[in-house]
Design a protein around this motif. Structure first.
Motif, PDB file in Angstrom:
ATOM      1  N   GLY A 150      -2.218  -4.231  -3.079  1.00  0.00           N
ATOM      2  CA  GLY A 150      -1.853  -4.518  -1.738  1.00  0.00           C
ATOM      3  C   GLY A 150      -2.951  -4.370  -0.708  1.00  0.00           C
ATOM      4  O   GLY A 150      -3.311  -5.180   0.458  1.00  0.00           O
TER       5      GLY A 150
ATOM      6  N   GLN B  65      -2.594  -0.304  -8.324  1.00  0.00           N
ATOM      7  CA  GLN B  65      -1.577  -1.354  -7.944  1.00  0.00           C
ATOM      8  C   GLN B  65      -1.763  -1.439  -6.262  1.00  0.00           C
ATOM      9  O   GLN B  65      -1.541  -2.472  -5.814  1.00  0.00           O
ATOM     10  CB  GLN B  65      -0.182  -0.921  -8.131  1.00  0.00           C
ATOM     11  CG  GLN B  65       0.138  -1.091  -9.642  1.00  0.00           C
ATOM     12  CD  GLN B  65       1.457  -0.595  -9.933  1.00  0.00           C
ATOM     13  OE1 GLN B  65       2.292  -0.079  -9.128  1.00  0.00           O
ATOM     14  NE2 GLN B  65       1.778  -0.536 -11.267  1.00  0.00           N
ATOM     15  N   ARG B  66      -2.105   0.136  -5.733  1.00  0.00           N
ATOM     16  CA  ARG B  66      -2.207  -0.032  -4.351  1.00  0.00           C
ATOM     17  C   ARG B  66      -3.504  -0.956  -3.969  1.00  0.00           C
ATOM     18  O   ARG B  66      -3.570  -1.361  -2.748  1.00  0.00           O
ATOM     19  CB  ARG B  66      -2.460   1.446  -3.834  1.00  0.00           C
ATOM     20  CG  ARG B  66      -1.279   2.093  -3.883  1.00  0.00           C
ATOM     21  CD  ARG B  66      -1.309   3.365  -3.479  1.00  0.00           C
ATOM     22  NE  ARG B  66      -0.075   4.122  -3.507  1.00  0.00           N
ATOM     23  CZ  ARG B  66       0.089   5.471  -3.016  1.00  0.00           C
ATOM     24  NH1 ARG B  66      -0.772   5.901  -2.567  1.00  0.00           N
ATOM     25  NH2 ARG B  66       1.318   5.794  -3.283  1.00  0.00           N
TER      26      ARG B  66
ATOM     27  N   LEU C 211       0.969  -1.102   0.079  1.00  0.00           N
ATOM     28  CA  LEU C 211      -0.140   0.020   0.004  1.00  0.00           C
ATOM     29  C   LEU C 211       0.981   1.225   0.109  1.00  0.00           C
ATOM     30  O   LEU C 211       0.458   2.205  -0.569  1.00  0.00           O
ATOM     31  CB  LEU C 211      -0.795  -0.286   1.172  1.00  0.00           C
ATOM     32  CG  LEU C 211      -2.241   0.609   1.093  1.00  0.00           C
ATOM     33  CD1 LEU C 211      -3.133   0.225   0.198  1.00  0.00           C
ATOM     34  CD2 LEU C 211      -2.978   0.767   2.544  1.00  0.00           C
TER      35      LEU C 211
ATOM     36  N   LEU D 170       3.541   0.879  -3.738  1.00  0.00           N
ATOM     37  CA  LEU D 170       3.449   0.686  -5.032  1.00  0.00           C
ATOM     38  C   LEU D 170       2.943   1.994  -5.559  1.00  0.00           C
ATOM     39  O   LEU D 170       2.794   2.953  -5.073  1.00  0.00           O
ATOM     40  CB  LEU D 170       2.091  -0.308  -5.180  1.00  0.00           C
ATOM     41  CG  LEU D 170       2.399  -1.788  -4.822  1.00  0.00           C
ATOM     42  CD1 LEU D 170       1.330  -2.599  -5.055  1.00  0.00           C
ATOM     43  CD2 LEU D 170       3.532  -2.234  -5.933  1.00  0.00           C
TER      44      LEU D 170
END
Lengths: 191, 134, 116, 187
Positions: free
Chosen positions: C43, C39-40, C31, C34
């Motif tokens: 996470g 992308q987060r 988190l 990235l």
């Protein structure tokens, strides 16, 4: 073990607090304050206050964040950048130092013979089952022993809600000003 | 010194959080951020109360039926429980006022707000003068 | 026999608790580290499924009586329902707001790929 | 949100579960963590979720404004009325021992009543606060006043948003002032 959980949560809480106030985008500030409330709720569980943790998680992290986001949707999303101001910082640090002096005089954390534990607390714990018959001592104190207190709090919530309704959904004085104009020139104003 | 930090750890952190919140309320000009700073300040006070009621080795104040159980003090819990809900209600009043301030003055930064209020007062004054002259 | 069974159950529970904690740490790291919102979200997904799911499974195995087990199972159900929905809502909001995935942006500007 | 099937279906599934959980918290508060304050907030969150997903109008349809105000007042009245009832039955204000023949049963009854009053007030206050904030733009349109969030909410011009609405709102106040002048001169 308990101390280390305590210490870790405290450090996370402080870091989140500093991050929240050092951001300039207000959306990030609000989300971080929600995270702050959740970590505080976890800490309340560690400190044996399950009811308070429950309330903090529901109110502090839930409703408070929703209201803040609702406000944010109507105001600009960025804060004007300011340098760190010396006078307020020194004022805050001076207050903190004075309070640290006071903390040095506080009784040791977690000891059972502090003044806080001497007076009404033991009475509630020992007599609640006999007098009220409710297992959750917090509920019995909240609604029976200190019913007046809770009545006052409910009245405060009631008053705050009425105030918000009057501020946000009431009529404004501008309405009275613009009304005659809208009657005379309604087709133009409707556009 | 180290024993002081170890035994009073919670209270030291509470003071730190209090300082963060206090600085935000005093120094930051954005009204919404002031409210967040106030919330951080408030939470530090909550943690202070709950820490004062904690007994090491105790459990949550819900009767288990076992007479040897040590319970933490329920009184701070009750005080803070109501304080949290009242806190969010009063915070909502603050947010409502912020919205109305933004609608009237077009800004929620404190210094710009002062300017806008001064300008408004000036125009009202001029209006008043022109009306009395007329 | 039942001692062996208890030992096995406890061992599985402890292993899944450790793996779950690892998942939470990895998800939190993702988190932070990235690149962009999509992308987060990956996470955050690791925290929800790998982290919380494994921890709840371990707690389910360790629960002392059936009422606790039912509560843990209900929490698990809640996470199964809400976490993908929240991820979906965030992804949808990001797409509607016009945020492009960072990989799409990179593949369009190929010459600058080495700089990034 | 209204056109998204995933969110809509999950909301429909979750809303009764949230309400059931709120009722559990409300009435299990005597035996475990919970009580009126928490239950009220959770119960309100079900309606807030419903309003966010299905739109403000449908949310208002489920929980009308007038009903909301009545519920806020009713909770406080229930709380105070329990106190008055104990006063009339020979005890002190908010002394539940006299509410029933057995003091313990009286305490149980009193706690149940006032927790319900607190829960009712908190739930409807939270729903009302949410609607007051969320309906502000619509309300301004109703009042025929310029709204502050007409521009700046669309995501693409977010970066410029802190300069733009300021200018617009300032002109708004000015035009309002001009209108006021015109009206006063017309008088």
């Amino acid at each position: 073990m308990e101390f280390w959980i305590n210490a870790a949560l405290a450090i996370i809480l402080t870091v989140i607090g500093i991050m929240a106030v050092s951001q300039h985008r207000l959306f990030a500030v609000i989300i971080l304050s929600g995270a702050y409330s959740l970590v505080a709720a976890t800490w309340f569980v560690v400190l044996d206050a399950v009811d308070v943790a429950f309330t903090e998680a529901a109110v502090g992290a839930g409703v408070s964040t929703v209201l803040a986001l609702g406000t944010l949707s109507m105001v600009p999303g960025k804060e004007k950048k300011r340098p760190v101001e010396a006078l307020p910082l020194s004022l805050a640090i001076a207050t903190g130092m004075l309070l640290l002096l006071a903390v040095a005089d506080m009784p040791q954390f977690g000891s059972p013979d502090t003044p806080v534990q001497q007076h009404v607390g033991p009475h509630y714990i020992t007599q609640s089952e006999k007098e009220i018959g409710v297992p959750n001592i917090v509920t019995s104190v909240l609604s029976s022993y200190r019913g007046f207190d809770t009545f006052g709090e409910t009245a405060v919530i009631f008053t705050a809600a009425i105030a918000v309704f009057l501020i946000l959904t009431g009529w404004t004085r501008k309405k009275i000003i613009t009304k005659p104009k809208s009657k005379t020139k309604s087709p133009e104003l409707d556009v | 010194m180290s024993s002081f930090i170890l035994t009073q750890w919670n209270f030291i952190i509470v003071v730190g959080l209090m300082m963060i919140g206090f600085y935000t309320v005093v120094a930051r000009g954005n009204l919404l951020k002031k409210m967040i700073g106030l919330a951080i300040f408030q939470t530090s006070v909550f943690i202070f109360y709950i820490s004062a009621g904690k007994i090491s080795g105790g459990t949550a104040p819900i009767l288990t039926g076992n007479p040897d159980t040590v319970y933490s003090n329920p009184l701070p819990h009750v005080l803070i429980l109501t304080a949290i809900v009242v806190g969010v209600a009063t915070t909502a009043v603050g947010y409502a006022l912020i919205i109305r301030i933004y609608e009237s003055f077009g800004t929620i930064e404190e210094d710009e707000l002062t300017e806008a209020m001064n300008a408004d007062a000036l125009t009202e004054h001029e209006d008043h003068i022109s009306e009395t002259n007329r | 026999m039942s001692e062996l069974f208890d030992f096995l159950v406890t061992a599985i529970a402890i292993i899944s608790l450790c793996l779950g904690s690892l998942g939470v740490v990895l998800g939190a790291l993702g988190l932070i580290r990235l690149g962009d919102v999509y992308q987060r979200m990956h996470g955050a997904g690791i925290v929800d499924t790998g982290g919380a799911g494994l921890i709840l499974f371990g707690l389910l195995l360790l629960s002392p009586d059936w009422t606790v087990a039912v509560r843990v199972a209900l929490i698990g159900m809640l996470i199964v329902f809400t976490s993908p929905t929240a991820t979906h809502a965030i992804a949808r909001a990001a797409t509607l707001a016009g945020i492009e995935p960072i990989l799409a942006r990179r593949s369009r500007k190929k010459p600058q790929k080495d700089d990034a | 949100m209204q056109d998204d099937p995933v969110i809509r279906v999950v909301t429909k599934v979750l809303t009764p579960a949230i309400m059931l959980f709120a009722l559990y918290v409300q009435f299990h508060g005597d035996y475990g963590p919970g009580g009126g304050f928490q239950a009220g907030v959770i119960f309100a969150s079900a309606f807030i979720l419903n309003a966010i997903v299905f739109g403000m109008n449908r949310g208002r349809h489920v929980w009308p404004a007038k009903f909301n105000l009545q519920c806020i007042a009713l909770g406080v009245i229930l709380y105070g009325g329990t106190g008055i009832a104990s006063l009339f039955m020979g005890g002190n204000f908010l002394d539940y021992n006299v509410l029933s023949n057995d003091p313990i049963a009286g305490q149980h009854l009193g706690i149940l009543l006032i927790e319900f009053g607190v829960g009712l007030t908190v739930a409807s206050v939270m729903v009302g606060l949410f609607f007051a904030f969320a309906n502000r733009t619509q309300h301004l349109r109703l009042l025929d006043l310029p709204s502050s969030s007409d521009d700046g909410t669309s995501s693409k011009d977010k970066p410029k948003a802190n300069a733009k609405p300021k200018a617009k709102a300032k002109t708004n106040t000015k035009t309002n002032g001009a209108k006021a002048k015109q009206v006063s001169t017309a008088k």
